[in-house]
Write an enzyme that holds these catalytic residues in place. Structure first.
Site, PDB file in Angstrom:
ATOM      1  N   ASP A 242      -4.349  -5.222   5.686  1.00 18.71           N
ATOM      2  CA  ASP A 242      -4.697  -6.044   4.527  1.00 18.71           C
ATOM      3  C   ASP A 242      -3.517  -6.957   4.179  1.00 18.71           C
ATOM      4  O   ASP A 242      -2.370  -6.510   4.102  1.00 18.71           O
ATOM      5  CB  ASP A 242      -5.032  -5.145   3.333  1.00 18.71           C
ATOM      6  CG  ASP A 242      -5.570  -5.930   2.146  1.00 18.71           C
ATOM      7  OD1 ASP A 242      -6.115  -7.030   2.344  1.00 18.71           O
ATOM      8  OD2 ASP A 242      -5.446  -5.424   1.008  1.00 18.71           O
TER       9      ASP A 242
ATOM     10  N   MET B 221      -0.181   1.025   5.060  1.00 20.27           N
ATOM     11  CA  MET B 221      -0.970   1.222   6.273  1.00 20.27           C
ATOM     12  C   MET B 221      -2.075   0.174   6.344  1.00 20.27           C
ATOM     13  O   MET B 221      -2.521  -0.360   5.333  1.00 20.27           O
ATOM     14  CB  MET B 221      -1.567   2.627   6.296  1.00 20.27           C
ATOM     15  CG  MET B 221      -2.451   2.979   5.121  1.00 20.27           C
ATOM     16  SD  MET B 221      -2.968   4.706   5.211  1.00 20.27           S
ATOM     17  CE  MET B 221      -3.793   4.894   3.627  1.00 20.27           C
TER      18      MET B 221
ATOM     19  N   HIS C 292      -2.404  -1.166  -3.522  1.00 18.52           N
ATOM     20  CA  HIS C 292      -3.546  -0.273  -3.334  1.00 18.52           C
ATOM     21  C   HIS C 292      -3.285   0.997  -4.142  1.00 18.52           C
ATOM     22  O   HIS C 292      -2.377   1.771  -3.820  1.00 18.52           O
ATOM     23  CB  HIS C 292      -3.713   0.084  -1.855  1.00 18.52           C
ATOM     24  CG  HIS C 292      -4.025  -1.102  -0.998  1.00 18.52           C
ATOM     25  ND1 HIS C 292      -3.790  -1.101   0.368  1.00 18.52           N
ATOM     26  CD2 HIS C 292      -4.547  -2.324  -1.289  1.00 18.52           C
ATOM     27  CE1 HIS C 292      -4.165  -2.280   0.866  1.00 18.52           C
ATOM     28  NE2 HIS C 292      -4.620  -3.024  -0.128  1.00 18.52           N
TER      29      HIS C 292
ATOM     30  N   SER D 242       0.855  -1.185   0.000  1.00 20.86           N
ATOM     31  CA  SER D 242       0.000   0.000   0.000  1.00 20.86           C
ATOM     32  C   SER D 242       0.892   1.238   0.000  1.00 20.86           C
ATOM     33  O   SER D 242       1.698   1.392  -0.915  1.00 20.86           O
ATOM     34  CB  SER D 242      -0.954  -0.022   1.201  1.00 20.86           C
ATOM     35  OG  SER D 242      -1.877   1.044   1.129  1.00 20.86           O
ATOM     36  N   THR D 243       0.802   2.098   1.016  1.00 17.98           N
ATOM     37  CA  THR D 243       1.578   3.335   1.043  1.00 17.98           C
ATOM     38  C   THR D 243       3.078   3.059   0.921  1.00 17.98           C
ATOM     39  O   THR D 243       3.636   2.296   1.692  1.00 17.98           O
ATOM     40  CB  THR D 243       1.324   4.101   2.358  1.00 17.98           C
ATOM     41  OG1 THR D 243      -0.074   4.195   2.570  1.00 17.98           O
ATOM     42  CG2 THR D 243       1.945   5.485   2.307  1.00 17.98           C
TER      43      THR D 243
END
Length: 341
Positions: free
Chosen positions: A284, A281, A188, A162-163
């Site tokens: 998941d 973050m 993501h 993600s991030t």
């Protein structure tokens, strides 16, 4: 609780005010200043010492990309790019921006609510990122040399992030040889950016990279990236594997979801898979990676120091899903080592 001080940089007065009003409604955020261009922003940074900056990619005098290239070496300020669908956002992330959000096309009540929920969450995460520490902990990546006669039974490598993930994934894939098993990836990312991300990787890497579509086979030397608005899962097709991409409800807060991909890899590939959970973050991917490990797959987690956000890797580590936790710079070599065993 101390409020997060935010500086908004955008050449559009209308958009600056819209952002300021939307962020001011949050009790833990204070918009300390707005700026019309890079030169105005530099002065406001010195004057107001913000914790986080939001920055438009396209601006007059100096675009946002050039601005952060010049700014961040002197003032390591966590920066979130706000961009229309453009490949420039990936150049900005490569230059040191920590995250980005997609500029809303229309400002209806529903889309506005979703946009600000997303942006506020990213601002809260960005406020806790120490860019100076992160730079010190980025090791040197070494290319993996292709070897003949690989004895590993691994047929699939699955990654989730993600991030900070676009740069982490880029760093890993650039180091891998064309002999590597097929790779499936969930990052993501907003809809519209996933194909641009895949096309960019395809230009930078030795392996082939493309945005996945239903029916694509997972082949050696190829990476498939889930579309930004669809889940992706793996299916066994005889002796091969192929993917299915489909729209659906958010799982663990996301679509695409890393858990959806990892669960399917666990069920379909079992011990013939390697799972990699990267910076991001939330949590998941933790349940899916644990399932992969329980089914006999090997699992890797990115460590805290090299992660932009040590959320997803930590969640996976805490539940026992991570077999080995290493810095980002060591992940390609560890994958290669396991492929030789």
């Amino acid at each position: 609780m101390m409020k997060i001080k935010v500086l908004i940089v955008d050449d559009s007065l209308l958009f600056r005010e819209w952002l300021r009003k939307g962020l001011t409604n949050h009790p833990n955020i204070e918009v300390v200043a707005t700026a019309v261009d890079a030169f105005d922003a530099r002065d406001k940074i010195l004057m107001f010492e913000p914790d986080v900056m939001t920055c438009d990619v396209e601006m007059p005098k100096m675009n946002g990309l050039e601005f952060i290239r010049r700014l961040l070496p002197q003032y390591p300020l966590p920066t979130i790019m706000i961009s229309t669908v453009s490949t420039r956002v990936f150049d900005a992330l490569n230059s040191g921006a920590v995250d980005f959000v997609s500029k809303p096309v229309n400002m209806t009540a529903g889309s506005t609510h979703v946009f600000f929920d997303d942006l506020i969450q990213r601002i809260r995460v960005a406020a806790n990122i120490n860019l100076e520490e992160l730079r010190r902990d980025q090791g040197v990546m070494k290319p993996v040399e292709p070897r003949s006669g690989m004895s590993s039974s691994c047929r699939i490598i699955a990654m989730g992030a993600s991030t900070g993930g676009t740069e982490a994934i880029t760093s890993i894939l650039k180091m891998l040889p064309v002999t590597v098993p097929g790779i499936v990836i969930v990052q993501h990312i907003p809809s519209g950016f996933s194909k641009m991300f895949a096309d960019r990787l395809n230009q930078l890497c030795k392996i082939s990279v493309k945005e996945a579509k239903t029916g694509d086979y997972v082949e050696a030397g190829t990476a498939l990236i889930a579309p930004g608005d669809q889940h992706m899962r793996l299916h066994k097709a005889g002796t091969a594997f192929r993917v299915e991409c489909y729209p659906g409800e958010r799982v663990t807060g996301h679509c695409p979801s890393v858990d959806v991909l990892f669960d399917s890899v666990a069920k379909e590939a079992g011990g013939k898979a390697i799972g990699v959970i990267l910076t991001g973050m939330g949590y998941d991917g933790s349940k899916g990676l644990l399932m992969m490990r329980r089914k006999g797959g090997r699992t890797i987690g990115q460590d805290a120091k090299s992660s932009v956000v040590y959320g997803m890797p930590k969640a996976a580590f805490d539940v026992g899903a991570v077999e080995q936790q290493v810095p980002l710079s060591q992940i390609p070599q560890l994958i290669n080592k396991w492929l030789q065993q």
